[in-house]
Design a protein around this motif. Structure first.
Motif, PDB file in Angstrom:
ATOM      1  N   PRO A  11      27.633  25.635  22.258  1.00  0.00           N
ATOM      2  CA  PRO A  11      28.292  26.893  22.592  1.00  0.00           C
ATOM      3  C   PRO A  11      29.808  26.783  22.406  1.00  0.00           C
ATOM      4  N   ASP A  12      30.406  27.888  22.052  1.00  0.00           N
ATOM      5  CA  ASP A  12      31.844  27.971  21.840  1.00  0.00           C
ATOM      6  C   ASP A  12      32.559  27.820  23.184  1.00  0.00           C
ATOM      7  N   MET A  13      33.434  26.835  23.288  1.00  0.00           N
ATOM      8  CA  MET A  13      34.133  26.554  24.546  1.00  0.00           C
ATOM      9  C   MET A  13      34.947  27.759  25.018  1.00  0.00           C
ATOM     10  N   GLN A  37      24.875  41.454  40.248  1.00  0.00           N
ATOM     11  CA  GLN A  37      25.270  42.604  41.066  1.00  0.00           C
ATOM     12  C   GLN A  37      26.794  42.731  41.204  1.00  0.00           C
ATOM     13  N   VAL A  38      27.509  41.762  40.676  1.00  0.00           N
ATOM     14  CA  VAL A  38      28.976  41.779  40.728  1.00  0.00           C
ATOM     15  C   VAL A  38      29.486  42.492  39.480  1.00  0.00           C
ATOM     16  N   ASP A  39      30.044  43.663  39.660  1.00  0.00           N
ATOM     17  CA  ASP A  39      30.574  44.414  38.520  1.00  0.00           C
ATOM     18  C   ASP A  39      31.668  43.619  37.811  1.00  0.00           C
ATOM     19  N   GLY A  40      31.482  43.446  36.509  1.00  0.00           N
ATOM     20  CA  GLY A  40      32.495  42.785  35.698  1.00  0.00           C
ATOM     21  C   GLY A  40      32.563  41.280  35.847  1.00  0.00           C
ATOM     22  N   TRP A  41      31.501  40.649  36.348  1.00  0.00           N
ATOM     23  CA  TRP A  41      31.541  39.196  36.560  1.00  0.00           C
ATOM     24  C   TRP A  41      31.887  38.441  35.280  1.00  0.00           C
ATOM     25  N   GLN A  42      31.457  38.988  34.122  1.00  0.00           N
ATOM     26  CA  GLN A  42      31.691  38.302  32.842  1.00  0.00           C
ATOM     27  C   GLN A  42      33.183  38.154  32.545  1.00  0.00           C
ATOM     28  N   ASP A  43      33.986  39.062  33.080  1.00  0.00           N
ATOM     29  CA  ASP A  43      35.421  39.059  32.786  1.00  0.00           C
ATOM     30  C   ASP A  43      36.268  38.482  33.910  1.00  0.00           C
ATOM     31  N   PRO A  63      37.178  29.803  49.118  1.00  0.00           N
ATOM     32  CA  PRO A  63      36.922  30.560  47.886  1.00  0.00           C
ATOM     33  C   PRO A  63      37.540  29.982  46.615  1.00  0.00           C
ATOM     34  N   ASP A  64      38.627  29.251  46.719  1.00  0.00           N
ATOM     35  CA  ASP A  64      39.275  28.734  45.522  1.00  0.00           C
ATOM     36  C   ASP A  64      38.714  27.385  45.065  1.00  0.00           C
ATOM     37  N   ALA A  65      37.824  26.808  45.842  1.00  0.00           N
ATOM     38  CA  ALA A  65      37.320  25.465  45.544  1.00  0.00           C
ATOM     39  C   ALA A  65      36.429  25.415  44.302  1.00  0.00           C
ATOM     40  N   TYR A  66      35.816  26.523  43.931  1.00  0.00           N
ATOM     41  CA  TYR A  66      34.908  26.522  42.775  1.00  0.00           C
ATOM     42  C   TYR A  66      35.624  26.219  41.468  1.00  0.00           C
ATOM     43  N   ALA A  67      36.876  26.641  41.364  1.00  0.00           N
ATOM     44  CA  ALA A  67      37.624  26.518  40.106  1.00  0.00           C
ATOM     45  C   ALA A  67      37.741  25.074  39.629  1.00  0.00           C
ATOM     46  N   GLN A  68      37.787  24.120  40.549  1.00  0.00           N
ATOM     47  CA  GLN A  68      38.006  22.721  40.166  1.00  0.00           C
ATOM     48  C   GLN A  68      36.858  22.125  39.344  1.00  0.00           C
ATOM     49  N   TRP A  69      35.709  22.787  39.322  1.00  0.00           N
ATOM     50  CA  TRP A  69      34.535  22.258  38.635  1.00  0.00           C
ATOM     51  C   TRP A  69      34.269  22.945  37.300  1.00  0.00           C
ATOM     52  N   GLU A  70      35.141  23.848  36.887  1.00  0.00           N
ATOM     53  CA  GLU A  70      34.870  24.648  35.688  1.00  0.00           C
ATOM     54  C   GLU A  70      34.741  23.803  34.426  1.00  0.00           C
ATOM     55  N   PRO A 123      36.526  31.331  29.250  1.00  0.00           N
ATOM     56  CA  PRO A 123      37.347  32.352  28.589  1.00  0.00           C
ATOM     57  C   PRO A 123      38.752  32.504  29.156  1.00  0.00           C
ATOM     58  N   HIS A 124      38.971  32.100  30.406  1.00  0.00           N
ATOM     59  CA  HIS A 124      40.282  32.270  31.030  1.00  0.00           C
ATOM     60  C   HIS A 124      41.049  30.954  31.104  1.00  0.00           C
ATOM     61  N   GLY A 125      40.471  29.888  30.562  1.00  0.00           N
ATOM     62  CA  GLY A 125      41.053  28.567  30.747  1.00  0.00           C
ATOM     63  C   GLY A 125      40.769  28.096  32.164  1.00  0.00           C
ATOM     64  N   THR A 126      40.870  26.817  32.384  1.00  0.00           N
ATOM     65  CA  THR A 126      40.613  26.302  33.727  1.00  0.00           C
ATOM     66  C   THR A 126      41.782  26.644  34.637  1.00  0.00           C
ATOM     67  N   GLN A 127      41.467  26.815  35.902  1.00  0.00           N
ATOM     68  CA  GLN A 127      42.493  27.146  36.890  1.00  0.00           C
ATOM     69  C   GLN A 127      42.692  25.964  37.821  1.00  0.00           C
ATOM     70  N   GLY A 128      43.891  25.472  37.894  1.00  0.00           N
ATOM     71  CA  GLY A 128      44.200  24.380  38.809  1.00  0.00           C
ATOM     72  C   GLY A 128      43.691  23.042  38.331  1.00  0.00           C
TER      73      GLY A 128
END
Length: 195
Positions: free
Chosen positions: A48-50, A153-159, A175-182, A55-60
């Motif tokens: 798959p295309d990275m 069920q989350v509107d716009g989750w893809q973006d 809530p911000d802890a998920y980003a570290q595993w992207e 799509p937003h780059g990794t955060q943190g």
């Protein structure tokens, strides 16, 4: 008949044209000792295309852990459930990153005093919150499907940035802890999506 036309007609008929001399069927001139050997060709499925996976780059800052066979198997189960649900690779990245944060991709049972309420499984879902029975929640395919149902069920989750999409489903105290595993989640999806 011109030379180009003659070569075309002869090649279709299985005949060779070499320097103005016609030869018989091409196969008759093949070297059986060389041509009889089977040729193994390794074909790697496209990864798959990275840019679609992140799509937003990794955060943190990014975290990474070494995974054992069980954890890799759980990542593959998440990918399989995502494909079965008809969702794209990005949904698998969000799911795996969420599971990495919640359980380090371990299918956790009841942890006694260390348990966060009645949280179980890969996503630390709670039977008391309506995620399913303990048996269902500790089934990787079921728990992933339940997570993906919430994600849909989350509107716009893809973006959305990963952490926002995951948090909207999970409603975590961190809530911000998920980003570290992207990045690790994207690497796992890239490695196993087509396998």
């Amino acid at each position: 008949m011109n030379t180009i036309m003659r070569k075309s007609v002869l090649s279709v008929a299985g005949l060779a044209f070499a320097g103005g001399v016609f030869a018989g069927p091409i196969a008759a001139h093949a070297n059986p000792a060389v041509d009889a050997k089977p040729v193994a060709v390794a074909v790697q499925a496209d990864k798959p295309d990275m840019s679609k996976l992140i799509p937003h780059g990794t955060q943190g800052d990014q975290s990474r852990i070494t995974l054992n066979d069980e954890q890799v198997g759980n990542a593959k189960a998440i990918i399989a459930a995502t494909k079965k649900a008809g969702l794209p690779e990005r949904a698998a990245v969000i799911s795996i990153a969420t599971s990495l944060q919640e359980s380090k991709l371990e299918n956790l049972g009841h942890l006694g005093d260390m348990n966060d309420h009645d949280s179980l499984g890969l996503f630390q879902q709670r039977p008391s919150s309506g995620w399913g029975t303990p048996e269902q929640i500790t089934d990787p395919a079921y728990s992933t499907t339940a997570f993906l149902k919430g994600l849909r069920q989350v509107d716009g989750w893809q973006d959305m940035p990963l952490t926002q999409a995951a948090q909207t489903v999970q409603v975590s105290a961190y809530p911000d802890a998920y980003a570290q595993w992207e990045q690790q989640a994207a690497d796992l999806v890239g490695q196993h999506w087509n396998s």
